[in-house]
Write a protein that holds these residues in place. Structure first.
Motif, PDB file in Angstrom:
ATOM      1  N   GLY A   1       1.778  13.989   4.656  1.00 19.06           N
ATOM      2  CA  GLY A   1       1.054  12.792   4.789  1.00 19.06           C
ATOM      3  C   GLY A   1       0.279  13.367   5.574  1.00 19.06           C
ATOM      4  O   GLY A   1      -1.367  12.844   6.465  1.00 19.06           O
ATOM      5  N   THR A   2       0.142  14.677   6.401  1.00 17.93           N
ATOM      6  CA  THR A   2      -0.075  15.196   7.750  1.00 17.93           C
ATOM      7  C   THR A   2      -1.604  15.555   7.552  1.00 17.93           C
ATOM      8  O   THR A   2      -2.596  15.325   8.418  1.00 17.93           O
ATOM      9  CB  THR A   2       0.883  16.684   8.041  1.00 17.93           C
ATOM     10  OG1 THR A   2      -0.196  17.779   6.665  1.00 17.93           O
ATOM     11  CG2 THR A   2       2.033  16.815   7.900  1.00 17.93           C
TER      12      THR A   2
ATOM     13  N   MET B   1      -3.150  11.515   6.739  1.00 21.74           N
ATOM     14  CA  MET B   1      -3.008   9.987   7.820  1.00 21.74           C
ATOM     15  C   MET B   1      -4.091  10.632   8.762  1.00 21.74           C
ATOM     16  O   MET B   1      -4.583   9.362  10.153  1.00 21.74           O
ATOM     17  CB  MET B   1      -2.268  10.468   9.002  1.00 21.74           C
ATOM     18  CG  MET B   1      -0.576  10.074   7.997  1.00 21.74           C
ATOM     19  SD  MET B   1      -0.933   7.975   7.676  1.00 21.74           S
ATOM     20  CE  MET B   1      -0.564   6.866   9.549  1.00 21.74           C
ATOM     21  N   ARG B   2      -4.487  11.745   8.769  1.00 27.28           N
ATOM     22  CA  ARG B   2      -6.011  12.020   9.312  1.00 27.28           C
ATOM     23  C   ARG B   2      -7.581  11.727   8.827  1.00 27.28           C
ATOM     24  O   ARG B   2      -8.183  11.421   9.329  1.00 27.28           O
ATOM     25  CB  ARG B   2      -6.143  13.885   9.978  1.00 27.28           C
ATOM     26  CG  ARG B   2      -5.058  13.516  10.576  1.00 27.28           C
ATOM     27  CD  ARG B   2      -4.865  15.418  11.239  1.00 27.28           C
ATOM     28  NE  ARG B   2      -4.250  15.479   9.896  1.00 27.28           N
ATOM     29  CZ  ARG B   2      -5.065  17.585   9.667  1.00 27.28           C
ATOM     30  NH1 ARG B   2      -5.351  17.825  10.880  1.00 27.28           N
ATOM     31  NH2 ARG B   2      -4.963  18.058   9.455  1.00 27.28           N
TER      32      ARG B   2
ATOM     33  N   ILE C   1      -9.441  10.300  11.606  1.00 28.91           N
ATOM     34  CA  ILE C   1     -10.643  11.135  12.105  1.00 28.91           C
ATOM     35  C   ILE C   1     -11.991  11.422  10.939  1.00 28.91           C
ATOM     36  O   ILE C   1     -12.448  11.918  12.077  1.00 28.91           O
ATOM     37  CB  ILE C   1      -9.809  12.171  12.935  1.00 28.91           C
ATOM     38  CG1 ILE C   1      -9.054  11.670  13.326  1.00 28.91           C
ATOM     39  CG2 ILE C   1     -10.401  12.996  13.593  1.00 28.91           C
ATOM     40  CD1 ILE C   1      -7.344  12.382  14.209  1.00 28.91           C
TER      41      ILE C   1
ATOM     42  N   ALA D   1       4.670   7.275  -2.513  1.00 23.80           N
ATOM     43  CA  ALA D   1       5.101   8.209  -1.154  1.00 23.80           C
ATOM     44  C   ALA D   1       6.374   9.028  -2.125  1.00 23.80           C
ATOM     45  O   ALA D   1       7.400   8.414  -2.883  1.00 23.80           O
ATOM     46  CB  ALA D   1       6.019   7.716  -0.489  1.00 23.80           C
TER      47      ALA D   1
ATOM     48  N   LYS E   1      11.040  11.396  -1.409  1.00 20.83           N
ATOM     49  CA  LYS E   1      12.454  10.834  -1.478  1.00 20.83           C
ATOM     50  C   LYS E   1      12.945  11.679  -2.511  1.00 20.83           C
ATOM     51  O   LYS E   1      13.774  11.294  -3.081  1.00 20.83           O
ATOM     52  CB  LYS E   1      12.256   9.377  -1.084  1.00 20.83           C
ATOM     53  CG  LYS E   1      12.060   8.635  -0.273  1.00 20.83           C
ATOM     54  CD  LYS E   1      13.303   9.476   1.690  1.00 20.83           C
ATOM     55  CE  LYS E   1      12.686   8.604   2.544  1.00 20.83           C
ATOM     56  NZ  LYS E   1      13.156   8.567   3.478  1.00 20.83           N
TER      57      LYS E   1
ATOM     58  N   PHE F   1       1.610  10.596  -1.919  1.00 19.76           N
ATOM     59  CA  PHE F   1       1.478  10.182  -0.590  1.00 19.76           C
ATOM     60  C   PHE F   1       3.121  11.405  -0.411  1.00 19.76           C
ATOM     61  O   PHE F   1       4.055  10.641  -0.420  1.00 19.76           O
ATOM     62  CB  PHE F   1       1.927   9.387  -0.275  1.00 19.76           C
ATOM     63  CG  PHE F   1       1.878   9.353   1.723  1.00 19.76           C
ATOM     64  CD1 PHE F   1       0.328   8.704   2.363  1.00 19.76           C
ATOM     65  CD2 PHE F   1       2.689  10.292   2.462  1.00 19.76           C
ATOM     66  CE1 PHE F   1       0.595   9.017   4.093  1.00 19.76           C
ATOM     67  CE2 PHE F   1       2.815   9.905   3.732  1.00 19.76           C
ATOM     68  CZ  PHE F   1       1.417   9.626   4.957  1.00 19.76           C
TER      69      PHE F   1
ATOM     70  N   SER G   1       0.766  -1.002  -0.444  1.00 17.60           N
ATOM     71  CA  SER G   1       0.332  -0.123   0.143  1.00 17.60           C
ATOM     72  C   SER G   1       0.924   1.189  -0.488  1.00 17.60           C
ATOM     73  O   SER G   1       0.439   2.173  -0.090  1.00 17.60           O
ATOM     74  CB  SER G   1      -0.437  -0.449   1.357  1.00 17.60           C
ATOM     75  OG  SER G   1      -0.036   0.110   2.342  1.00 17.60           O
ATOM     76  N   VAL G   2       2.389   1.073   0.401  1.00 16.84           N
ATOM     77  CA  VAL G   2       3.458   2.385  -0.329  1.00 16.84           C
ATOM     78  C   VAL G   2       4.334   1.878  -0.953  1.00 16.84           C
ATOM     79  O   VAL G   2       5.100   1.497   0.080  1.00 16.84           O
ATOM     80  CB  VAL G   2       3.502   3.023   1.440  1.00 16.84           C
ATOM     81  CG1 VAL G   2       4.102   4.080   1.572  1.00 16.84           C
ATOM     82  CG2 VAL G   2       2.538   3.134   2.007  1.00 16.84           C
TER      83      VAL G   2
ATOM     84  N   ALA H   1       7.007  21.181  14.688  1.00 16.37           N
ATOM     85  CA  ALA H   1       6.943  18.713  13.963  1.00 16.37           C
ATOM     86  C   ALA H   1       6.045  19.087  12.331  1.00 16.37           C
ATOM     87  O   ALA H   1       7.312  18.191  11.574  1.00 16.37           O
ATOM     88  CB  ALA H   1       6.957  18.334  15.080  1.00 16.37           C
ATOM     89  N   ILE H   2       5.173  20.050  12.953  1.00 18.03           N
ATOM     90  CA  ILE H   2       4.569  19.411  11.443  1.00 18.03           C
ATOM     91  C   ILE H   2       4.579  20.122  10.079  1.00 18.03           C
ATOM     92  O   ILE H   2       4.777  20.091   9.228  1.00 18.03           O
ATOM     93  CB  ILE H   2       2.999  19.997  11.126  1.00 18.03           C
ATOM     94  CG1 ILE H   2       2.169  19.562  12.533  1.00 18.03           C
ATOM     95  CG2 ILE H   2       1.938  20.029  10.227  1.00 18.03           C
ATOM     96  CD1 ILE H   2       2.055  17.862  12.428  1.00 18.03           C
TER      97      ILE H   2
ATOM     98  N   TYR I   1      -0.414   4.238  -2.100  1.00 18.95           N
ATOM     99  CA  TYR I   1      -0.456   5.483  -1.549  1.00 18.95           C
ATOM    100  C   TYR I   1       1.232   5.301  -2.768  1.00 18.95           C
ATOM    101  O   TYR I   1       2.636   4.343  -2.623  1.00 18.95           O
ATOM    102  CB  TYR I   1       0.204   5.509  -0.541  1.00 18.95           C
ATOM    103  CG  TYR I   1      -1.008   5.992  -0.235  1.00 18.95           C
ATOM    104  CD1 TYR I   1      -1.923   7.643  -0.062  1.00 18.95           C
ATOM    105  CD2 TYR I   1      -1.968   5.564   0.970  1.00 18.95           C
ATOM    106  CE1 TYR I   1      -3.079   7.940   0.034  1.00 18.95           C
ATOM    107  CE2 TYR I   1      -3.891   6.354   1.387  1.00 18.95           C
ATOM    108  CZ  TYR I   1      -3.899   6.982   0.573  1.00 18.95           C
ATOM    109  OH  TYR I   1      -4.850   7.503   1.406  1.00 18.95           O
TER     110      TYR I   1
ATOM    111  N   VAL J   1       6.986   3.562  -2.406  1.00 17.88           N
ATOM    112  CA  VAL J   1       8.609   4.917  -2.100  1.00 17.88           C
ATOM    113  C   VAL J   1       8.769   4.931  -3.356  1.00 17.88           C
ATOM    114  O   VAL J   1      10.087   4.591  -3.924  1.00 17.88           O
ATOM    115  CB  VAL J   1       9.606   5.020  -1.267  1.00 17.88           C
ATOM    116  CG1 VAL J   1      10.943   6.051  -0.524  1.00 17.88           C
ATOM    117  CG2 VAL J   1       9.166   4.148   0.547  1.00 17.88           C
TER     118      VAL J   1
ATOM    119  N   MET K   1       7.117  18.130   8.498  1.00 20.67           N
ATOM    120  CA  MET K   1       6.360  17.135   7.889  1.00 20.67           C
ATOM    121  C   MET K   1       5.867  17.775   6.058  1.00 20.67           C
ATOM    122  O   MET K   1       5.898  16.956   5.187  1.00 20.67           O
ATOM    123  CB  MET K   1       5.730  16.621   7.997  1.00 20.67           C
ATOM    124  CG  MET K   1       6.302  15.785   9.856  1.00 20.67           C
ATOM    125  SD  MET K   1       5.331  14.912  10.695  1.00 20.67           S
ATOM    126  CE  MET K   1       4.630  13.923   9.779  1.00 20.67           C
TER     127      MET K   1
END
Lengths: 152, 284
Positions: B35-36, B39-40, B43, B54, B57, B32, B8-9, B106-107, B52, B11, B110
């Motif tokens: 991801g901020t 990944m939610r 919710i 990614a 990289k 992806f 599913s991922v 931190a966010i 995804y 890179v 990312m």
């Protein structure tokens, strides 16, 4: 095929789904329960870990993307069982309250002390904007950070 | 190409492999970046994609190229990296502030600029109004071509982009302008802004507004330019109080979005105050 990770210097393998949030792998697979999955939105900082040295909310990084990184949790910050400077200062300042936010606070402040030894009170406040203390114990935490910065 | 058949991922090591993987994955795949937002999804009671790709990289997507005429920003440049790279370029103060004060530290290490622009449902994105007022363009890449369009146009089409397409880079023209980013979060740190006003102004030799770009974010579901206010300011000296008066007269064109943090009417109500702050910050 499992996910290989380096956590606190240990090479570990998980069979979790690759999109599983790292915090869940840490807790459920490796029983490293310092990081807390509280808001799961990157707001509260209770799940903060160091990934390649940078504070990172482990709720927002899929386990697959943590492969190949140096992951350090709060459990790995006291080398040889000896508290690091911010941990010692937090204890000395009696800054620990309920403990929910604390692993994340320690992680963020460990990074701050390592990267910005000249940090001011405002810098500390800015560095902690992603760490919420529900006990509102910020002042003692900031005092502890200042103490750690001032301690040779 | 070494794209895995399952998993599913993926890179991606390069832009071409990412585009191949997105093309092959079709509607089941999505890029992806930081991801901020993705990944939610749980919710928001949304399903994750089954696959995804990614892109974090890919070196090409992390570059920031500053030329005499334009700044080109790779889609995977993080907010923190962008704020650092543009810190000394005064004409980009609006973007430096947007990238450097969003969310939390931190966010910001990312979350990517591409994700900020491409996330359709994120109304409070700071960099969207900032880039709107800078007349930014975006380049969309697919396996077979590159398409360049204005950010304004991209915002109208981003939710219906065909599978296999990826926001590749952002191109911001350089001009001798004064810019500022004014935002109102509920708390000073960490929260999403209730409303955002981003300004870019060029003044003539007499100190009168020659061109004005004003963008409003977080008030409506999608950020947009405030054309009537721009027109109202052109030809006049910068004056914070008068700009706020004009904003108050024109604010009823906005239909504020209701959300759990604040009601829609409040977002509209604070706009004149943010305009005042923004114009004052430009030195009126």
């Amino acid at each position: 095929m499992g996910l290989s990770m380096t956590i606190n210097g240990d090479h570990l393998t998980s069979t979790a789904d690759p999109v599983t949030p790292l915090v869940d792998v840490l807790r459920e697979d490796f029983h490293l329960t310092g990081a807390k999955p509280v808001c799961r939105e990157g707001f509260c900082g209770a799940c903060m870990v160091l990934i390649d040295g940078n504070p990172t909310p482990s709720c927002l990084i899929p386990a697959a993307l943590a492969q190949g990184c140096d992951i350090r949790t709060v459990e790995g910050l006291a080398a040889n069982g000896r508290l690091n400077p911010i941990q010692a200062a937090l204890e000395a300042c009696d800054a620990v309250q309920c403990g929910m936010c604390f692993p994340g606070m320690v992680v963020s402040l460990t990074h701050l002390l390592t990267t910005r030894p000249e940090a001011t009170r405002d810098d500390i406040r800015a560095a902690l904007t992603g760490n919420i203390c529900r006990c509102t114990g910020y002042e003692r935490i900031i005092e502890a950070a200042l103490l750690a910065l001032a301690t040779p | 190409m070494d794209t895995p058949i399952s998993g599913s991922v993926y890179v991606a090591p390069s832009l071409s492999t990412a585009l191949d993987a997105l093309h092959e994955g079709g509607s089941a795949a999505a890029p992806f970046a930081g991801g901020t937002w993705i990944m939610r999804a749980p919710i928001r009671h949304e399903q994750l994609k089954s696959r995804y790709v990614a892109i974090g990289k890919i070196p090409e997507l992390h570059t920031i190229k500053v030329d005499a005429d334009a700044v080109e920003i790779g889609a995977a440049v993080t907010h923190a990296a962008l704020a650092t790279a543009l810190a000394e370029l005064g004409e980009f103060d609006v973007l430096t502030a947007a990238a450097g004060h969003s969310a939390n530290p931190a966010i910001r290490t990312m979350a990517t600029i591409g994700g900020n622009l491409a996330t359709t449902a994120f109304a409070a994105a700071d960099c969207v109004p900032a880039l709107l007022c800078l007349d930014a363009e975006v380049e969309i890449a697919s396996r077979d071509d590159r398409e360049r369009t204005s950010l304004e146009q991209f915002l109208t089409m981003r939710s219906t982009l065909a599978p296999g397409r990826l926001l590749h880079r952002i191109i911001v023209p350089r001009r001798d302008r004064k810019t500022v980013h004014a935002r109102l979060p509920l708390r000073r740190a960490g929260d999403y802004p209730t409303a955002i006003v981003s300004l870019a102004m060029i003044l003539d030799d007499a100190g009168l507004v020659e061109t004005a770009r004003i963008a409003v974010g977080s008030v409506e579901p999608v950020a947009r330019r405030w054309g009537r206010l721009e027109t109202a300011l052109i030809g006049h000296p910068l004056n914070a109080a008068k700009a706020a008066e004009a904003a108050a007269e024109l604010a009823d064109e906005f239909a504020g979005r209701d959300a759990a943090d604040v009601p829609g009417w409040y977002r509209v109500r604070v706009l004149p105050g943010l305009v005042r702050r923004a114009v004052a910050a430009l030195g009126s």
